[in-house]
Design an enzyme around this catalytic site. Structure first.
Site, mmCIF file in Angstrom:
data_model
loop_
_atom_site.group_PDB
_atom_site.id
_atom_site.type_symbol
_atom_site.label_atom_id
_atom_site.label_comp_id
_atom_site.label_asym_id
_atom_site.label_seq_id
_atom_site.Cartn_x
_atom_site.Cartn_y
_atom_site.Cartn_z
ATOM 1 N N SER A 123 -31.063 36.935 -8.839
ATOM 2 C CA SER A 123 -30.782 38.056 -9.740
ATOM 3 C C SER A 123 -30.589 39.342 -8.959
ATOM 4 O O SER A 123 -29.955 40.267 -9.440
ATOM 5 C CB SER A 123 -31.950 38.297 -10.697
ATOM 6 O OG SER A 123 -32.293 37.135 -11.360
ATOM 7 N N HIS A 144 -24.858 33.605 -11.199
ATOM 8 C CA HIS A 144 -26.053 34.148 -11.848
ATOM 9 C C HIS A 144 -26.066 33.797 -13.331
ATOM 10 O O HIS A 144 -25.303 34.364 -14.115
ATOM 11 C CB HIS A 144 -26.093 35.668 -11.636
ATOM 12 C CG HIS A 144 -27.314 36.323 -12.184
ATOM 13 N ND1 HIS A 144 -27.299 37.520 -12.852
ATOM 14 C CD2 HIS A 144 -28.615 35.922 -12.184
ATOM 15 C CE1 HIS A 144 -28.522 37.836 -13.222
ATOM 16 N NE2 HIS A 144 -29.339 36.888 -12.836
ATOM 17 N N GLU A 156 -22.561 35.507 -14.206
ATOM 18 C CA GLU A 156 -21.944 36.461 -13.286
ATOM 19 C C GLU A 156 -21.604 35.714 -11.995
ATOM 20 O O GLU A 156 -22.490 35.143 -11.360
ATOM 21 C CB GLU A 156 -22.910 37.615 -12.982
ATOM 22 C CG GLU A 156 -23.152 38.531 -14.185
ATOM 23 C CD GLU A 156 -24.134 39.665 -13.905
ATOM 24 O OE1 GLU A 156 -23.914 40.773 -14.400
ATOM 25 O OE2 GLU A 156 -25.143 39.430 -13.199
ATOM 26 N N ASN A 195 -27.721 43.807 -14.965
ATOM 27 C CA ASN A 195 -28.987 44.451 -14.619
ATOM 28 C C ASN A 195 -28.771 45.858 -14.072
ATOM 29 O O ASN A 195 -29.682 46.683 -14.108
ATOM 30 C CB ASN A 195 -29.785 43.580 -13.644
ATOM 31 C CG ASN A 195 -30.304 42.337 -14.357
ATOM 32 O OD1 ASN A 195 -30.498 42.352 -15.573
ATOM 33 N ND2 ASN A 195 -30.496 41.253 -13.634
HETATM 34 N N1 LIG Z 1 -36.360 33.452 -14.744
HETATM 35 C C1 LIG Z 1 -35.318 34.200 -15.051
HETATM 36 O O1 LIG Z 1 -35.247 34.838 -16.116
HETATM 37 C C2 LIG Z 1 -34.156 34.280 -14.115
HETATM 38 C C3 LIG Z 1 -32.892 34.647 -14.609
HETATM 39 C C4 LIG Z 1 -31.798 34.663 -13.726
HETATM 40 C C5 LIG Z 1 -31.994 34.354 -12.391
HETATM 41 N N2 LIG Z 1 -33.249 34.023 -11.935
HETATM 42 C C6 LIG Z 1 -33.377 33.671 -10.520
HETATM 43 O O2 LIG Z 1 -33.471 32.255 -10.406
HETATM 44 C C7 LIG Z 1 -34.269 31.919 -9.277
HETATM 45 C C8 LIG Z 1 -35.370 30.984 -9.720
HETATM 46 O O3 LIG Z 1 -36.168 31.641 -10.681
HETATM 47 P P1 LIG Z 1 -37.103 30.829 -11.688
HETATM 48 O O4 LIG Z 1 -37.477 31.778 -12.762
HETATM 49 O O5 LIG Z 1 -36.500 29.524 -12.015
HETATM 50 O O6 LIG Z 1 -38.385 30.585 -10.748
HETATM 51 P P2 LIG Z 1 -39.489 29.433 -10.902
HETATM 52 O O7 LIG Z 1 -40.662 29.916 -10.132
HETATM 53 O O8 LIG Z 1 -39.662 29.015 -12.307
HETATM 54 O O9 LIG Z 1 -38.831 28.199 -10.121
HETATM 55 C C9 LIG Z 1 -38.653 28.159 -8.742
HETATM 56 C C10 LIG Z 1 -38.810 26.703 -8.295
HETATM 57 O O10 LIG Z 1 -38.457 26.629 -6.925
HETATM 58 C C11 LIG Z 1 -39.378 25.764 -6.293
HETATM 59 N N3 LIG Z 1 -39.394 26.038 -4.865
HETATM 60 C C12 LIG Z 1 -40.220 26.872 -4.176
HETATM 61 N N4 LIG Z 1 -39.908 26.816 -2.861
HETATM 62 C C13 LIG Z 1 -38.900 25.940 -2.739
HETATM 63 C C14 LIG Z 1 -38.179 25.438 -1.649
HETATM 64 N N5 LIG Z 1 -38.426 25.866 -0.410
HETATM 65 N N6 LIG Z 1 -37.210 24.522 -1.865
HETATM 66 C C15 LIG Z 1 -36.942 24.092 -3.111
HETATM 67 N N7 LIG Z 1 -37.600 24.529 -4.193
HETATM 68 C C16 LIG Z 1 -38.553 25.431 -4.009
HETATM 69 C C17 LIG Z 1 -40.694 26.039 -6.999
HETATM 70 O O11 LIG Z 1 -41.598 24.979 -6.792
HETATM 71 C C18 LIG Z 1 -40.245 26.196 -8.423
HETATM 72 O O12 LIG Z 1 -40.233 24.953 -9.104
HETATM 73 C C19 LIG Z 1 -34.734 33.227 -8.683
HETATM 74 O O13 LIG Z 1 -33.856 33.586 -7.643
HETATM 75 C C20 LIG Z 1 -34.618 34.196 -9.843
HETATM 76 O O14 LIG Z 1 -34.421 35.528 -9.421
HETATM 77 C C21 LIG Z 1 -34.322 33.960 -12.765
#
Ligand SMILES: NC(=O)c1ccc[n+]([C@@H]2O[C@H](COP(=O)([O-])OP(=O)(O)OC[C@H]3O[C@@H](n4cnc5c(N)ncnc54)[C@H](O)[C@@H]3O)[C@@H](O)[C@H]2O)c1
Length: 398
Positions: A123, A144, A156, A195
């Site tokens: 993000s 994104h 995006e 954002n």
């Molecule tokens: N949650 C949101 O609203 C949202 C929206 C858009 C983008 N994002 C982006 O998406 C990405 C993930 O966010 P999320 O909310 O799913 O986080 P999350 O914490 O729910 O999931 C992340 C996952 O990655 C795993 N992980 C950790 N280290 C790892 C590695 N080395 N290799 C593989 N997997 C690994 C974790 O175990 C976890 O299951 C981030 O970059 C975040 O900024 C999040």
């Protein structure tokens, strides 16, 4: 590579976003290999996919056979090498940590086929920086999604400094294949489109409250019931998470120090453990459910202030070559649920009126965030005032 070339996708990280991305890829008929740091997390992600697909079946959005076929397309795989070895497209959805993501990009670059595109769902982080951790920066891109990806229509597509057009086009076509509405972010700026515009708007609301010009309830009531946004600004901030808002606004302020000043509102709350909905308390108390925003206060905050801030923010994105008006409007409607995009709104209100309002706010509050973007000044000087002059952000036939 055409979109026909994307048949096999690898998803890195099976958390909130990763599992959902794997799900929609599989629902679109693509083969998916998904990994996480251990089997337990992979299985948890897979169970969430099953749960979500079951909801779709219950609601008759898909048939049971389609659910079974989608699940059969998803493989849980240990280790990056095996996960990406036959991928045409890799999407990373690991935690928002630049060093971690750079390490992942380095590893997947070494193991994915040479033609594969490497995408990140980040993000806030720099796509250019992720590209530099690989030997294929021209095929590294931001993709994104918005939460929850199964339901939110916007994607995006973000170009880093070295991302080539073909990579952006393939990613755009893939997003369409998933049934999403893609917009192109031509420059890798913090906050991308949605954002970034929201950042300006959050700051406006936080400063107004901090300066004692309006209360939380007055602002949220005006935004929700007068402007027709799906949530109040403070309500949305709580929903997104105040820790995320805090770090995103600091990043924006460091990139645009001439026009973004962070109000001293969110940081103290984060330090006190008030993170919004997820911690039970933020601007609102969420322990008893979604906050009730009083309807009767809608006239007590000048909602035009939110509009002109958004229109000025959109102008900066255009001025700096980040996005075109159509994509900004699409992004705010599909990614933030706004009833109108800021550019179409500016054209409706009149860009001369927008500038007057910004100047009036600047004179009164002496705040650089109200400095009109040079693009707006230029349009008005040329007589491009919006609909009334048949030319503003858009051109209008008679
Ligand atoms: N949650 C949101 O609203 C949202 C929206 C858009 C983008 N994002 C982006 O998406 C990405 C993930 O966010 P999320 O909310 O799913 O986080 P999350 O914490 O729910 O999931 C992340 C996952 O990655 C795993 N992980 C950790 N280290 C790892 C590695 N080395 N290799 C593989 N997997 C690994 C974790 O175990 C976890 O299951 C981030 O970059 C975040 O900024 C999040």
């Amino acid at each position: 590579m055409s979109e026909k070339g994307v048949n096999q996708v690898a998803v890195i990280g099976a958390g909130s976003m990763g599992h959902a991305i794997a799900q929609i890829m599989a629902m679109a008929g693509l083969g998916v290999s998904m990994t996480d740091i251990n089997r337990e997390f992979m299985q948890k992600g897979f169970d969430r996919i099953k749960w979500s697909l079951e909801k779709f079946v219950e609601k008759r959005t898909i048939r049971q056979e389609e659910m079974d076929a989608a699940l059969a397309r998803i493989k849980l795989v240990d280790g990056y090498a095996n996960t990406v070895s036959n991928a045409d497209f890799v999407i990373e959805a690991a935690p928002e940590d630049l060093d971690l993501k750079k390490k992942i990009f380095h590893e997947i670059d070494a193991n994915a086929p040479p033609h594969a595109i490497l995408a990140s769902n980040t993000s806030t982080l720099s796509i250019t920086a992720l590209g530099s951790a690989t030997k294929r920066a021209e095929r590294v891109v931001g993709m994104h999604f918005f939460n929850p990806p199964q339901l939110m229509p916007l994607v995006e597509v973000v170009k880093g400094a070295s991302t080539n057009d073909e990579t952006a086009q393939t990613t755009t076509r893939l997003a369409k294949k998933l049934g999403k509405t893609p917009v192109l972010v031509r420059k890798d700026v913090r906050g991308f489109i949605v954002n970034s515009v929201l950042g300006y708007v959050f700051n406006e609301a936080f400063w107004a409250m901090h300066r004692g010009e309006a209360t939380r309830d007055q602002i949220d009531s005006a935004v929700k019931y007068k402007a027709g946004f799906p949530m109040g600004i403070f309500e949305l901030a709580d929903f997104v998470g105040l820790d995320i808002i805090d770090s995103a606004s600091k990043e924006m302020a460091s990139e645009y120090s001439d026009r973004v000043k962070v109000p001293p509102v969110v940081e103290p709350m984060v330090k006190a453990g008030k993170l919004g909905q997820k911690s039970g308390e933020g601007f609102y108390n969420w322990k008893t459910g979604r906050p009730r925003i009083p309807f009767e206060l809608a006239d007590e905050f000048d909602v035009d202030r939110i509009y002109v801030t958004a229109i000025n923010g959109a102008s900066w994105l255009i001025h700096e070559g980040v996005a075109v008006p159509e994509d900004i409007d699409t992004a705010m409607k599909f990614g933030a649920g706004w009833p109108s995009g800021p550019c179409e709104l500016g054209d409706r209100v009149g860009l001369d009126t927008v500038i007057e309002k910004l100047k009036e706010l600047n004179a009164r509050l002496n705040d650089p965030s109200y400095k009109p973007c040079p693009l707006l000044e230029d349009y008005v000087a040329k007589g491009w005032l919006g609909r009334k002059s048949k030319r503003g952000f858009y051109s209008y036939a008679s």
